[in-house]
Write a protein that holds these residues in place. Structure first.
Motif, mmCIF file in Angstrom:
data_model
loop_
_atom_site.group_PDB
_atom_site.id
_atom_site.type_symbol
_atom_site.label_atom_id
_atom_site.label_comp_id
_atom_site.label_asym_id
_atom_site.label_seq_id
_atom_site.Cartn_x
_atom_site.Cartn_y
_atom_site.Cartn_z
ATOM 1 N N TRP A 40 0.855 -1.190 0.000
ATOM 2 C CA TRP A 40 0.000 0.000 0.000
ATOM 3 C C TRP A 40 0.890 1.238 0.000
ATOM 4 N N TYR A 41 0.508 2.190 -0.825
ATOM 5 C CA TYR A 41 1.190 3.472 -0.923
ATOM 6 C C TYR A 41 0.163 4.577 -0.704
ATOM 7 N N ARG A 42 0.638 5.764 -0.409
ATOM 8 C CA ARG A 42 -0.273 6.894 -0.314
ATOM 9 C C ARG A 42 0.386 8.137 -0.888
ATOM 10 N N GLN A 43 -0.468 9.027 -1.335
ATOM 11 C CA GLN A 43 0.015 10.272 -1.922
ATOM 12 C C GLN A 43 -0.797 11.431 -1.381
ATOM 13 N N GLY A 46 0.216 17.218 -3.708
ATOM 14 C CA GLY A 46 1.413 18.010 -3.894
ATOM 15 C C GLY A 46 2.702 17.332 -3.478
ATOM 16 N N MET A 47 2.595 16.088 -3.004
ATOM 17 C CA MET A 47 3.782 15.373 -2.539
ATOM 18 C C MET A 47 3.955 14.076 -3.325
ATOM 19 N N GLN A 48 5.118 13.474 -3.172
ATOM 20 C CA GLN A 48 5.388 12.216 -3.867
ATOM 21 C C GLN A 48 4.654 11.052 -3.192
ATOM 22 N N ARG A 49 4.362 10.042 -3.993
ATOM 23 C CA ARG A 49 3.764 8.828 -3.460
ATOM 24 C C ARG A 49 4.775 8.133 -2.552
ATOM 25 N N GLU A 50 4.299 7.638 -1.418
ATOM 26 C CA GLU A 50 5.209 7.017 -0.448
ATOM 27 C C GLU A 50 4.686 5.652 -0.020
ATOM 28 N N LEU A 51 5.626 4.784 0.323
ATOM 29 C CA LEU A 51 5.272 3.447 0.791
ATOM 30 C C LEU A 51 4.673 3.531 2.193
ATOM 31 N N GLU A 92 -3.115 13.634 9.551
ATOM 32 C CA GLU A 92 -1.977 13.535 8.619
ATOM 33 C C GLU A 92 -1.978 12.246 7.809
ATOM 34 N N ASP A 93 -2.883 11.329 8.106
ATOM 35 C CA ASP A 93 -3.041 10.133 7.274
ATOM 36 C C ASP A 93 -3.917 10.411 6.054
ATOM 37 N N THR A 94 -4.496 11.600 5.989
ATOM 38 C CA THR A 94 -5.338 11.963 4.849
ATOM 39 C C THR A 94 -4.516 11.926 3.562
ATOM 40 N N ALA A 95 -4.980 11.150 2.590
ATOM 41 C CA ALA A 95 -4.241 10.963 1.338
ATOM 42 C C ALA A 95 -5.073 10.092 0.406
ATOM 43 N N VAL A 96 -4.597 9.978 -0.816
ATOM 44 C CA VAL A 96 -5.113 8.954 -1.727
ATOM 45 C C VAL A 96 -4.243 7.710 -1.539
ATOM 46 N N TYR A 97 -4.881 6.599 -1.283
ATOM 47 C CA TYR A 97 -4.178 5.351 -1.021
ATOM 48 C C TYR A 97 -4.254 4.443 -2.253
ATOM 49 N N TYR A 98 -3.112 3.856 -2.589
ATOM 50 C CA TYR A 98 -3.006 2.984 -3.756
ATOM 51 C C TYR A 98 -2.481 1.620 -3.335
ATOM 52 N N ASP A 108 4.999 -4.035 -12.331
ATOM 53 C CA ASP A 108 4.170 -3.398 -11.310
ATOM 54 C C ASP A 108 2.743 -3.215 -11.815
ATOM 55 N N TYR A 109 1.794 -3.518 -10.934
ATOM 56 C CA TYR A 109 0.379 -3.277 -11.196
ATOM 57 C C TYR A 109 -0.149 -2.399 -10.066
ATOM 58 N N TRP A 110 -0.962 -1.404 -10.433
ATOM 59 C CA TRP A 110 -1.462 -0.449 -9.452
ATOM 60 C C TRP A 110 -2.980 -0.444 -9.416
ATOM 61 N N GLY A 111 -3.511 -0.057 -8.262
ATOM 62 C CA GLY A 111 -4.922 0.246 -8.155
ATOM 63 C C GLY A 111 -5.168 1.673 -8.606
ATOM 64 N N GLN A 112 -6.434 2.034 -8.693
ATOM 65 C CA GLN A 112 -6.824 3.353 -9.203
ATOM 66 C C GLN A 112 -6.749 4.426 -8.114
ATOM 67 N N GLY A 113 -6.602 4.006 -6.864
ATOM 68 C CA GLY A 113 -6.528 4.959 -5.765
ATOM 69 C C GLY A 113 -7.864 5.148 -5.084
ATOM 70 N N THR A 114 -7.827 5.301 -3.765
ATOM 71 C CA THR A 114 -9.035 5.564 -2.992
ATOM 72 C C THR A 114 -8.719 6.633 -1.952
ATOM 73 N N GLN A 115 -9.633 7.597 -1.821
ATOM 74 C CA GLN A 115 -9.396 8.725 -0.934
ATOM 75 C C GLN A 115 -9.717 8.344 0.509
ATOM 76 N N VAL A 116 -8.786 8.663 1.394
ATOM 77 C CA VAL A 116 -9.009 8.540 2.831
ATOM 78 C C VAL A 116 -8.875 9.932 3.428
ATOM 79 N N THR A 117 -9.916 10.382 4.101
ATOM 80 C CA THR A 117 -9.914 11.696 4.735
ATOM 81 C C THR A 117 -10.178 11.529 6.223
ATOM 82 N N VAL A 118 -9.255 12.041 7.034
ATOM 83 C CA VAL A 118 -9.396 11.962 8.486
ATOM 84 C C VAL A 118 -9.634 13.379 9.001
ATOM 85 N N SER A 119 -10.847 13.620 9.447
ATOM 86 C CA SER A 119 -11.215 14.970 9.845
ATOM 87 C C SER A 119 -12.412 14.928 10.786
ATOM 88 N N SER A 120 -12.450 15.883 11.697
ATOM 89 C CA SER A 120 -13.605 15.987 12.583
ATOM 90 C C SER A 120 -14.618 16.982 12.015
#
Length: 120
Positions: A40-43, A46-51, A92-98, A108-120
């Motif tokens: 699993w990666y997240r982006q 404005g930042m690079q995708r990270e493991l 700070e975990d808010t990101a698109v997860y792949y 390499d095969y990738w998923g299309q990405g899914t948004q995770v938003t952590v907010s009150s």
């Protein structure tokens, strides 16, 4: 184009949990999934995708320091599925997860990405 299929993202409050799922439904994954490295990666915008987390074919797992103790990666080779259980989520975990699969042959095969938003 062969892709992985993700599900499970959404909006959650700080301290909450989400479980991401990723399926390799294409026939090719019936051959390569069990011997592959999955991860699993997240982006963040404005930042690079990270493991985030990775699981090798022999079950060894690796986690980014930022998620150790909170996230758990798992896989079901028979179902060609991988999962990310995410607990104690922070804004700070808010990101698109792949999800990603790296075959033993190096493709390499990738998923299309899914948004995770952590907010009150």
């Amino acid at each position: 184009q062969v892709v992985l299929e993700e599900s499970g993202g959404g909006l959650v409050q700080p301290g909450g949990s989400l479980r991401l799922s990723c399926e390799g439904s294409d026939i090719i994954f019936s051959i390569i999934f069990g011997s592959a490295i999955v991860g699993w990666y997240r982006q963040i915008l404005g930042m690079q995708r990270e493991l985030v987390a990775e699981s090798s074919s022999d079950g060894r797992t690796t986690y980014a320091d930022a998620v150790k103790g909170r996230f758990t990666i798992s896989r079901d080779n028979a179902k060609r599925m991988m999962y990310s259980q995410m607990n104690s989520l922070k804004p700070e975990d808010t990101a698109v997860y792949y999800c990603k699969l790296e075959s033993r042959g190096g493709t390499d095969y990738w998923g299309q990405g899914t948004q995770v938003t952590v907010s009150s």
